[in-house]
Design a protein around this motif. Structure first.
Motif, PDB file in Angstrom:
ATOM      1  N   ASP A 232      -3.178   4.540  -0.833  1.00 25.62           N
ATOM      2  CA  ASP A 232      -3.966   3.385  -1.256  1.00 25.62           C
ATOM      3  C   ASP A 232      -4.998   3.010  -0.198  1.00 25.62           C
ATOM      4  O   ASP A 232      -4.827   3.277   1.000  1.00 25.62           O
ATOM      5  CB  ASP A 232      -3.056   2.169  -1.486  1.00 25.62           C
ATOM      6  N   THR A 233      -6.063   2.368  -0.635  1.00 22.98           N
ATOM      7  CA  THR A 233      -7.020   1.718   0.245  1.00 22.98           C
ATOM      8  C   THR A 233      -7.016   0.233  -0.092  1.00 22.98           C
ATOM      9  O   THR A 233      -6.359  -0.199  -1.038  1.00 22.98           O
ATOM     10  CB  THR A 233      -8.434   2.296   0.074  1.00 22.98           C
ATOM     11  N   GLY A 234      -7.750  -0.555   0.696  1.00 27.58           N
ATOM     12  CA  GLY A 234      -7.781  -1.985   0.426  1.00 27.58           C
ATOM     13  C   GLY A 234      -8.267  -2.767   1.631  1.00 27.58           C
ATOM     14  O   GLY A 234      -9.173  -2.318   2.350  1.00 27.58           O
TER      15      GLY A 234
ATOM     16  N   LYS B 271       2.111   7.818   6.035  1.00 23.30           N
ATOM     17  CA  LYS B 271       3.423   7.682   6.657  1.00 23.30           C
ATOM     18  C   LYS B 271       3.270   7.897   8.157  1.00 23.30           C
ATOM     19  O   LYS B 271       2.533   8.786   8.594  1.00 23.30           O
ATOM     20  CB  LYS B 271       4.398   8.701   6.062  1.00 23.30           C
ATOM     21  N   SER B 272       3.937   7.086   8.942  1.00 18.88           N
ATOM     22  CA  SER B 272       3.842   7.206  10.390  1.00 18.88           C
ATOM     23  C   SER B 272       4.500   8.501  10.864  1.00 18.88           C
ATOM     24  O   SER B 272       5.599   8.855  10.422  1.00 18.88           O
ATOM     25  CB  SER B 272       4.510   6.012  11.070  1.00 18.88           C
ATOM     26  N   LYS B 273       3.827   9.206  11.776  1.00 10.36           N
ATOM     27  CA  LYS B 273       4.403  10.411  12.366  1.00 10.36           C
ATOM     28  C   LYS B 273       5.404  10.061  13.461  1.00 10.36           C
ATOM     29  O   LYS B 273       6.330  10.822  13.723  1.00 10.36           O
ATOM     30  CB  LYS B 273       3.286  11.290  12.938  1.00 10.36           C
ATOM     31  N   GLU B 274       5.201   8.907  14.092  1.00 13.92           N
ATOM     32  CA  GLU B 274       6.061   8.514  15.204  1.00 13.92           C
ATOM     33  C   GLU B 274       7.287   7.720  14.760  1.00 13.92           C
ATOM     34  O   GLU B 274       8.320   7.751  15.429  1.00 13.92           O
ATOM     35  CB  GLU B 274       5.251   7.680  16.200  1.00 13.92           C
ATOM     36  N   HIS B 275       7.164   7.019  13.645  1.00 12.11           N
ATOM     37  CA  HIS B 275       8.251   6.177  13.147  1.00 12.11           C
ATOM     38  C   HIS B 275       8.480   6.513  11.668  1.00 12.11           C
ATOM     39  O   HIS B 275       7.735   6.045  10.809  1.00 12.11           O
ATOM     40  CB  HIS B 275       7.918   4.698  13.320  1.00 12.11           C
ATOM     41  N   PRO B 276       9.467   7.350  11.351  1.00 10.75           N
ATOM     42  CA  PRO B 276       9.665   7.878   9.996  1.00 10.75           C
ATOM     43  C   PRO B 276       9.796   6.822   8.898  1.00 10.75           C
ATOM     44  O   PRO B 276       9.498   7.113   7.739  1.00 10.75           O
ATOM     45  CB  PRO B 276      10.954   8.696  10.132  1.00 10.75           C
ATOM     46  N   GLU B 277      10.231   5.619   9.241  1.00 11.46           N
ATOM     47  CA  GLU B 277      10.408   4.594   8.211  1.00 11.46           C
ATOM     48  C   GLU B 277       9.275   3.573   8.194  1.00 11.46           C
ATOM     49  O   GLU B 277       9.364   2.551   7.521  1.00 11.46           O
ATOM     50  CB  GLU B 277      11.744   3.872   8.417  1.00 11.46           C
ATOM     51  N   ALA B 278       8.197   3.864   8.900  1.00 15.23           N
ATOM     52  CA  ALA B 278       7.065   2.942   8.968  1.00 15.23           C
ATOM     53  C   ALA B 278       5.834   3.546   8.301  1.00 15.23           C
ATOM     54  O   ALA B 278       5.725   4.759   8.105  1.00 15.23           O
ATOM     55  CB  ALA B 278       6.763   2.572  10.408  1.00 15.23           C
ATOM     56  N   ILE B 279       4.865   2.669   7.958  1.00 11.04           N
ATOM     57  CA  ILE B 279       3.647   3.067   7.257  1.00 11.04           C
ATOM     58  C   ILE B 279       2.436   2.614   8.061  1.00 11.04           C
ATOM     59  O   ILE B 279       2.370   1.469   8.507  1.00 11.04           O
ATOM     60  CB  ILE B 279       3.614   2.456   5.842  1.00 11.04           C
ATOM     61  N   VAL B 280       1.486   3.531   8.244  1.00 12.66           N
ATOM     62  CA  VAL B 280       0.266   3.247   8.994  1.00 12.66           C
ATOM     63  C   VAL B 280      -0.876   2.924   8.036  1.00 12.66           C
ATOM     64  O   VAL B 280      -1.125   3.658   7.082  1.00 12.66           O
ATOM     65  CB  VAL B 280      -0.137   4.450   9.868  1.00 12.66           C
ATOM     66  N   HIS B 281      -1.569   1.831   8.321  1.00 17.29           N
ATOM     67  CA  HIS B 281      -2.764   1.443   7.568  1.00 17.29           C
ATOM     68  C   HIS B 281      -3.971   1.774   8.439  1.00 17.29           C
ATOM     69  O   HIS B 281      -4.187   1.128   9.473  1.00 17.29           O
ATOM     70  CB  HIS B 281      -2.723  -0.051   7.236  1.00 17.29           C
ATOM     71  N   LEU B 282      -4.720   2.802   8.059  1.00 21.02           N
ATOM     72  CA  LEU B 282      -5.888   3.212   8.828  1.00 21.02           C
ATOM     73  C   LEU B 282      -7.001   2.179   8.648  1.00 21.02           C
ATOM     74  O   LEU B 282      -7.280   1.750   7.523  1.00 21.02           O
ATOM     75  CB  LEU B 282      -6.362   4.592   8.391  1.00 21.02           C
ATOM     76  N   ILE B 283      -7.635   1.796   9.755  1.00 24.33           N
ATOM     77  CA  ILE B 283      -8.572   0.680   9.756  1.00 24.33           C
ATOM     78  C   ILE B 283      -9.931   1.116  10.299  1.00 24.33           C
ATOM     79  O   ILE B 283     -10.012   1.903  11.250  1.00 24.33           O
ATOM     80  CB  ILE B 283      -8.035  -0.476  10.643  1.00 24.33           C
TER      81      ILE B 283
ATOM     82  N   CYS C 212       0.824  -1.209   0.000  1.00 25.80           N
ATOM     83  CA  CYS C 212       0.000   0.000   0.000  1.00 25.80           C
ATOM     84  C   CYS C 212       0.860   1.262   0.000  1.00 25.80           C
ATOM     85  O   CYS C 212       1.702   1.444   0.884  1.00 25.80           O
ATOM     86  CB  CYS C 212      -0.922   0.011   1.213  1.00 25.80           C
ATOM     87  N   TYR C 213       0.620   2.128  -0.955  1.00 25.74           N
ATOM     88  CA  TYR C 213       1.345   3.401  -1.058  1.00 25.74           C
ATOM     89  C   TYR C 213       0.751   4.410  -0.072  1.00 25.74           C
ATOM     90  O   TYR C 213      -0.468   4.624  -0.044  1.00 25.74           O
ATOM     91  CB  TYR C 213       1.233   3.942  -2.484  1.00 25.74           C
ATOM     92  N   PRO C 214       1.588   5.072   0.739  1.00 20.85           N
ATOM     93  CA  PRO C 214       1.078   6.070   1.684  1.00 20.85           C
ATOM     94  C   PRO C 214       0.969   7.451   1.038  1.00 20.85           C
ATOM     95  O   PRO C 214       1.761   7.814   0.177  1.00 20.85           O
ATOM     96  CB  PRO C 214       2.141   6.071   2.779  1.00 20.85           C
ATOM     97  N   LEU C 215      -0.023   8.209   1.470  1.00 25.92           N
ATOM     98  CA  LEU C 215      -0.204   9.583   1.005  1.00 25.92           C
ATOM     99  C   LEU C 215       1.127  10.333   1.005  1.00 25.92           C
ATOM    100  O   LEU C 215       1.841  10.353   1.998  1.00 25.92           O
ATOM    101  CB  LEU C 215      -1.186  10.297   1.934  1.00 25.92           C
ATOM    102  N   GLY C 216       1.454  10.956  -0.139  1.00 25.78           N
ATOM    103  CA  GLY C 216       2.694  11.721  -0.204  1.00 25.78           C
ATOM    104  C   GLY C 216       3.044  12.092  -1.627  1.00 25.78           C
ATOM    105  O   GLY C 216       2.624  11.434  -2.582  1.00 25.78           O
TER     106      GLY C 216
END
Length: 240
Positions: free
Chosen positions: A45-47, A63-75, A35-39
């Motif tokens: 992406d959704t899914g 993109k995670s605000k707390e972990h710069p190299e991580a990606i958040v999937h909103l659920i 999944c591509y993060p907003l940017g």
């Protein structure tokens, strides 16, 4: 904490296996994702996340605000538990629309050699804002766009060092979004014989895959800004 971003190397990937490594920021962080993060002007992406009979709707990817190299999937609703093994599935129709529109905006950059000071790529439309006071000829730009799509130029990417980018500042067309720094390398999108510039988005592999894209509007947004809006010629496909 880091998410392996599989979409960077292959935008055609629509699913992968992953593990929930954290909860937070309205969703879950995974060890890997397609999944591509907003940017970069492109919508996220959704899914779905799937584990056996359970399915969680991914309403957005950030993109995670707390972990710069991580990606958040909103659920939507209850989050999958830490350590859950899931199958990540991208909304294929939305992904393909993003790929087509994003590559089309690069063709516009080739046709209109002005700095870009705004960009938005969604499932329904794409727009680019160019920093210029020159008038735009809609018919001429449409003809150029149609020609470049039909010429079937290969589209690919490669990585260059930050030093190589510094030595070629003209590669950066955007005034509002700069390539990420600190990783030692920068991803550049290349449309053979047409365009070369830093970009982390998802794209088609050949311009012919863009299909019929129309310039739906050209606006004078300010004394120094001209906006070009793109849409698809075919009607949007219905969702099941």
């Amino acid at each position: 904490m880091r998410t392996e971003d599989l979409f960077r190397e292959d935008a055609t990937l629509l699913d992968c296996d992953a593990t929930v490594i954290a909860q937070g920021e309205g969703g879950v962080l995974l060890d890997r994702t397609v999944c591509y993060p907003l940017g970069g002007g492109q919508a996220g992406d959704t899914g779905w996340l799937v584990a056996g009979e359970r399915r969680w709707r991914v309403t957005d990817t950030r993109k995670s605000k707390e972990h710069p190299e991580a990606i958040v999937h909103l659920i939507e609703g209850e989050l999958p538990a830490l350590g859950t093994a899931v199958r990540v599935e991208v909304d294929a129709q939305r992904r393909q629309a993003h790929r087509r529109f994003h590559t089309a905006t690069h063709l516009l950059c080739a046709l209109l050699p002005y700095p870009v000071d705004g960009c938005s790529i969604t499932e329904a439309y794409a727009r680019l804002d160019f920093h210029t006071d020159e008038p735009f000829d809609k018919d001429a730009i449409q003809a150029g766009l149609t020609r470049l799509v039909a010429e079937a130029h290969p589209v690919g990417h490669r990585w260059i060092t930050e030093e190589e980018l510094d030595a070629n500042p003209g590669l950066v067309r955007s005034m509002s979004v700069q390539p990420p720094r600190g990783l030692g390398r920068v991803r550049v999108l290349e449309i053979d014989g047409v365009d070369l510039q830093p970009c982390g988005g998802t794209h088609v592999s050949n311009t012919v895959e863009i299909g019929a894209v129309l310039i739906t509007k050209i606006e004078k947004k300010s004394a120094k800004t001209r906006r070009v809006v793109l849409g698809f010629a075919e009607p949007a496909a219905g969702r099941s």
